[in-house]
Design a protein around this motif. Sequence first.
Motif, PDB file in Angstrom:
ATOM      1  N   THR A 387       1.011  -1.040   0.253  1.00 47.19           N
ATOM      2  CA  THR A 387       0.361   0.188  -0.003  1.00 47.19           C
ATOM      3  C   THR A 387       1.147   1.592  -0.085  1.00 47.19           C
ATOM      4  O   THR A 387       2.281   0.991  -0.282  1.00 47.19           O
ATOM      5  CB  THR A 387      -0.418   0.418   1.156  1.00 47.19           C
ATOM      6  OG1 THR A 387      -1.751   1.071   0.840  1.00 47.19           O
ATOM      7  CG2 THR A 387      -0.375   0.543   2.513  1.00 47.19           C
ATOM      8  N   ARG A 388       0.485   2.478  -0.110  1.00 49.73           N
ATOM      9  CA  ARG A 388       1.258   3.620   0.054  1.00 49.73           C
ATOM     10  C   ARG A 388       2.057   3.379   1.663  1.00 49.73           C
ATOM     11  O   ARG A 388       1.536   2.909   2.555  1.00 49.73           O
ATOM     12  CB  ARG A 388       0.289   4.662   0.386  1.00 49.73           C
ATOM     13  CG  ARG A 388      -0.271   5.349  -0.681  1.00 49.73           C
ATOM     14  CD  ARG A 388      -1.302   5.996  -0.549  1.00 49.73           C
ATOM     15  NE  ARG A 388      -2.802   6.314  -2.235  1.00 49.73           N
ATOM     16  CZ  ARG A 388      -2.393   6.161  -2.803  1.00 49.73           C
ATOM     17  NH1 ARG A 388      -1.131   6.218  -3.428  1.00 49.73           N
ATOM     18  NH2 ARG A 388      -3.906   5.859  -3.776  1.00 49.73           N
ATOM     19  N   GLN A 389       3.505   4.033   1.449  1.00 48.45           N
ATOM     20  CA  GLN A 389       3.957   3.397   2.655  1.00 48.45           C
ATOM     21  C   GLN A 389       3.659   3.747   3.358  1.00 48.45           C
ATOM     22  O   GLN A 389       3.681   3.628   5.583  1.00 48.45           O
ATOM     23  CB  GLN A 389       5.154   4.035   2.431  1.00 48.45           C
ATOM     24  CG  GLN A 389       6.201   3.772   1.063  1.00 48.45           C
ATOM     25  CD  GLN A 389       6.840   2.637   1.715  1.00 48.45           C
ATOM     26  OE1 GLN A 389       7.752   1.826   2.058  1.00 48.45           O
ATOM     27  NE2 GLN A 389       6.298   1.453   0.501  1.00 48.45           N
ATOM     28  N   ARG A 390       2.704   5.282   4.276  1.00 46.74           N
ATOM     29  CA  ARG A 390       2.645   5.943   5.010  1.00 46.74           C
ATOM     30  C   ARG A 390       1.089   5.368   6.091  1.00 46.74           C
ATOM     31  O   ARG A 390       1.146   5.229   6.687  1.00 46.74           O
ATOM     32  CB  ARG A 390       1.288   7.016   5.129  1.00 46.74           C
ATOM     33  CG  ARG A 390       0.802   7.475   3.662  1.00 46.74           C
ATOM     34  CD  ARG A 390       0.680   9.306   3.501  1.00 46.74           C
ATOM     35  NE  ARG A 390      -0.403   9.375   2.912  1.00 46.74           N
ATOM     36  CZ  ARG A 390      -0.482   9.587   1.772  1.00 46.74           C
ATOM     37  NH1 ARG A 390       0.858   9.187   1.152  1.00 46.74           N
ATOM     38  NH2 ARG A 390      -1.816   9.959   0.577  1.00 46.74           N
ATOM     39  N   TYR A 391       0.643   4.569   5.103  1.00 46.29           N
ATOM     40  CA  TYR A 391      -0.609   3.163   5.558  1.00 46.29           C
ATOM     41  C   TYR A 391       0.007   2.022   5.575  1.00 46.29           C
ATOM     42  O   TYR A 391      -1.162   1.263   6.100  1.00 46.29           O
ATOM     43  CB  TYR A 391      -1.225   3.350   3.980  1.00 46.29           C
ATOM     44  CG  TYR A 391      -2.251   4.161   3.418  1.00 46.29           C
ATOM     45  CD1 TYR A 391      -1.954   5.264   3.945  1.00 46.29           C
ATOM     46  CD2 TYR A 391      -2.994   4.437   2.331  1.00 46.29           C
ATOM     47  CE1 TYR A 391      -2.781   6.383   3.682  1.00 46.29           C
ATOM     48  CE2 TYR A 391      -3.660   5.233   1.813  1.00 46.29           C
ATOM     49  CZ  TYR A 391      -3.183   6.548   2.453  1.00 46.29           C
ATOM     50  OH  TYR A 391      -3.947   7.955   1.980  1.00 46.29           O
ATOM     51  N   ASN A 392       1.161   1.772   4.936  1.00 43.19           N
ATOM     52  CA  ASN A 392       1.725   0.310   5.861  1.00 43.19           C
ATOM     53  C   ASN A 392       1.711  -0.297   7.232  1.00 43.19           C
ATOM     54  O   ASN A 392       0.360  -0.799   7.183  1.00 43.19           O
ATOM     55  CB  ASN A 392       2.929   0.399   5.571  1.00 43.19           C
ATOM     56  CG  ASN A 392       2.841  -1.247   5.209  1.00 43.19           C
ATOM     57  OD1 ASN A 392       2.775  -2.117   4.263  1.00 43.19           O
ATOM     58  ND2 ASN A 392       4.325  -2.225   5.993  1.00 43.19           N
ATOM     59  N   TRP A 393       1.498   0.585   8.002  1.00 41.58           N
ATOM     60  CA  TRP A 393       1.441  -0.014   9.754  1.00 41.58           C
ATOM     61  C   TRP A 393      -0.325   0.320   9.664  1.00 41.58           C
ATOM     62  O   TRP A 393      -0.492  -0.571  10.360  1.00 41.58           O
ATOM     63  CB  TRP A 393       2.401   0.421  10.775  1.00 41.58           C
ATOM     64  CG  TRP A 393       3.249  -0.085  10.643  1.00 41.58           C
ATOM     65  CD1 TRP A 393       4.580   0.960  10.253  1.00 41.58           C
ATOM     66  CD2 TRP A 393       4.286  -0.627  11.990  1.00 41.58           C
ATOM     67  NE1 TRP A 393       5.216   0.359  10.818  1.00 41.58           N
ATOM     68  CE2 TRP A 393       5.291  -0.761  11.678  1.00 41.58           C
ATOM     69  CE3 TRP A 393       2.984  -1.250  12.370  1.00 41.58           C
ATOM     70  CZ2 TRP A 393       5.918  -1.582  12.142  1.00 41.58           C
ATOM     71  CZ3 TRP A 393       3.213  -2.525  13.281  1.00 41.58           C
ATOM     72  CH2 TRP A 393       5.168  -2.280  13.173  1.00 41.58           C
ATOM     73  N   TRP A 394      -0.976   0.881   9.850  1.00 43.64           N
ATOM     74  CA  TRP A 394      -2.030   1.532   9.299  1.00 43.64           C
ATOM     75  C   TRP A 394      -2.906  -0.179   8.761  1.00 43.64           C
ATOM     76  O   TRP A 394      -3.944  -0.709   9.457  1.00 43.64           O
ATOM     77  CB  TRP A 394      -3.148   2.218   8.642  1.00 43.64           C
ATOM     78  CG  TRP A 394      -2.921   2.953   8.982  1.00 43.64           C
ATOM     79  CD1 TRP A 394      -2.385   3.885  10.228  1.00 43.64           C
ATOM     80  CD2 TRP A 394      -3.113   4.746   9.022  1.00 43.64           C
ATOM     81  NE1 TRP A 394      -1.856   5.624  10.199  1.00 43.64           N
ATOM     82  CE2 TRP A 394      -2.677   5.721   9.208  1.00 43.64           C
ATOM     83  CE3 TRP A 394      -3.629   5.369   7.299  1.00 43.64           C
ATOM     84  CZ2 TRP A 394      -2.657   7.509   9.187  1.00 43.64           C
ATOM     85  CZ3 TRP A 394      -4.097   6.688   6.990  1.00 43.64           C
ATOM     86  CH2 TRP A 394      -3.721   7.274   7.771  1.00 43.64           C
ATOM     87  N   LEU A 395      -2.798  -0.379   7.895  1.00 42.67           N
ATOM     88  CA  LEU A 395      -3.277  -2.122   7.577  1.00 42.67           C
ATOM     89  C   LEU A 395      -2.408  -3.222   8.462  1.00 42.67           C
ATOM     90  O   LEU A 395      -3.468  -3.971   8.439  1.00 42.67           O
ATOM     91  CB  LEU A 395      -2.968  -1.914   6.240  1.00 42.67           C
ATOM     92  CG  LEU A 395      -2.671  -3.517   4.999  1.00 42.67           C
ATOM     93  CD1 LEU A 395      -4.726  -3.741   5.711  1.00 42.67           C
ATOM     94  CD2 LEU A 395      -2.605  -3.675   4.106  1.00 42.67           C
ATOM     95  N   VAL A 396      -1.056  -2.841   8.909  1.00 40.91           N
ATOM     96  CA  VAL A 396      -1.116  -3.659   9.848  1.00 40.91           C
ATOM     97  C   VAL A 396      -2.074  -3.757  10.978  1.00 40.91           C
ATOM     98  O   VAL A 396      -2.918  -4.882  11.208  1.00 40.91           O
ATOM     99  CB  VAL A 396       0.710  -3.815  10.675  1.00 40.91           C
ATOM    100  CG1 VAL A 396       0.644  -4.748  11.002  1.00 40.91           C
ATOM    101  CG2 VAL A 396       1.627  -4.143   9.209  1.00 40.91           C
ATOM    102  N   PHE A 397      -2.168  -2.750  11.581  1.00 44.45           N
ATOM    103  CA  PHE A 397      -3.070  -2.709  12.781  1.00 44.45           C
ATOM    104  C   PHE A 397      -4.724  -3.003  12.556  1.00 44.45           C
ATOM    105  O   PHE A 397      -4.801  -4.525  13.614  1.00 44.45           O
ATOM    106  CB  PHE A 397      -2.657  -1.325  12.781  1.00 44.45           C
ATOM    107  CG  PHE A 397      -1.802  -0.387  13.344  1.00 44.45           C
ATOM    108  CD1 PHE A 397      -0.728  -1.096  14.276  1.00 44.45           C
ATOM    109  CD2 PHE A 397      -1.687   0.839  13.170  1.00 44.45           C
ATOM    110  CE1 PHE A 397       0.228  -0.931  14.419  1.00 44.45           C
ATOM    111  CE2 PHE A 397      -0.546   1.181  14.112  1.00 44.45           C
ATOM    112  CZ  PHE A 397       0.321   0.419  14.106  1.00 44.45           C
TER     113      PHE A 397
END
Length: 476
Positions: A387-397
């Motif tokens: 995903t967009r780099q700034r979204y990566n952790w959001w998707l993980v969460f």
Amino acid sequence: MAVIALLSDWIKSQKIKGPQMKDAPTFYRSLEEALDLRRADHSMFTNHKSAWKLGTSIDFCSNDMLSLGTSGEIRRTFLDELTANPNFAMYSGGSRLMDGNYDYIEGVEAEIAAFHGAETALIVGSGYEANTAIYGAVPRPGDAIVYDELVHASTHDGMTHSLAQCRIQFRHNDVDALRDAISSVLDSQPMIVDGSRSILISVESVYSMDGDICPLLEMLEVAKEMCPLGNAVFIVDEAHATGILGPKGAGLVSQLGVEKDIAIRLHTCGKALASTGGNSNLSSGIAAILGSATVRSVIMNFARYVIYTTAPSFPTVAGIRAAYSMMITGNTQKYQDNLQHVVRHFFKSIESNKHWSKASEMGILSIPVIEDWAERDFNAHIVPLKTRQRYNWWLVFHLQLASISAFPIDYPTVPRGQSRIRLMFHAANTEEQVETLASAICSWAAEMIEIEEGAEGAKKMPKAAHQVYALMAANA
């Protein structure tokens, strides 16, 4: 909730510590400041126990791809092997060159070599150590190494100890780039042109972070064309193909029938075979180096790791034999087949989700290996989800809170700007679990579509990220 506890522990581990250590000894303060560089990006590695091991989450992260570990299959075969050899020793007695050699390990090496169609096999402590041994011992002064830019970290570490001073990388899986790299070597190395020195070409069969397959046949053709004297040889790391790809899991080289064209192969046992080793990306479990008798002798004489390390003990080697006996007898074929089924079912499920197309078009979701999946005979068990780099952790969460164990891969494991979630599929995964995963990914994408389109009343952050950041604030 186990996942909340896991996230809470992870949050605590990412707290910056350097500023609070002004009065601490310089030695410890400097170390914490180095760790703070990782913490600042939420990328500090810590020990943790995945929620799937507690039975509260679905495993889409571990290396037990054939599910031989979780099913207990490998344990039963291993115990049978111990029962058949009741007087085994718990120790090896020394390095292979001293007191550590014994009949059983030589017999298992012979079985492994025969299974893969190789002249010899040499069992070593891990895939990482195998690559450091290969590249530290085999290249001779004046040789050159040409390597795919995405080869494993252990290959890079091995090359730092190599006597080959000429090392050139080429674009990942790009046959034309390989041609250019070989041409560059030939332009600068007259001893390779006249055939008195060699080019060692380093590739992997299945790449551990990208889940794509090496175009090995095309690369072999290029090497033969450009080096007609036969002094361009291949080293193929089959760590992520062992047990998964090829006849009875023998690997890509065996699948293509080019065993005689490959100088060295590396097979590991701690991933799909679950016989020894862990799930760490940097450790591949016990491994076997395949090659000629000459290659084996060179490694045993010049690889410092082999010379100065105690040989694997009987119980360790028995674990390897248990895994290989399952492959040799065809007992792992059903797991191999089901693994292919669940990967294909995931691709089908996510492509049919109503949010996939739009999320993909907007750049919110990307799965590079999904293209033409239905036409391929083989789809790797490794699926990078981007995903967009700034979204990566959001998707993980989001996935973690949906009781799905999947983790991000960040720099330095992958290049900066190439973070992704590495989905690992297993033979024991069910269609329902795969559908749950696809649905969770796309439900997150639906939130992100609303956020990016700026719908009236839309939040600026998805629900799962709100929950986790609130947890972070509470633990501040």
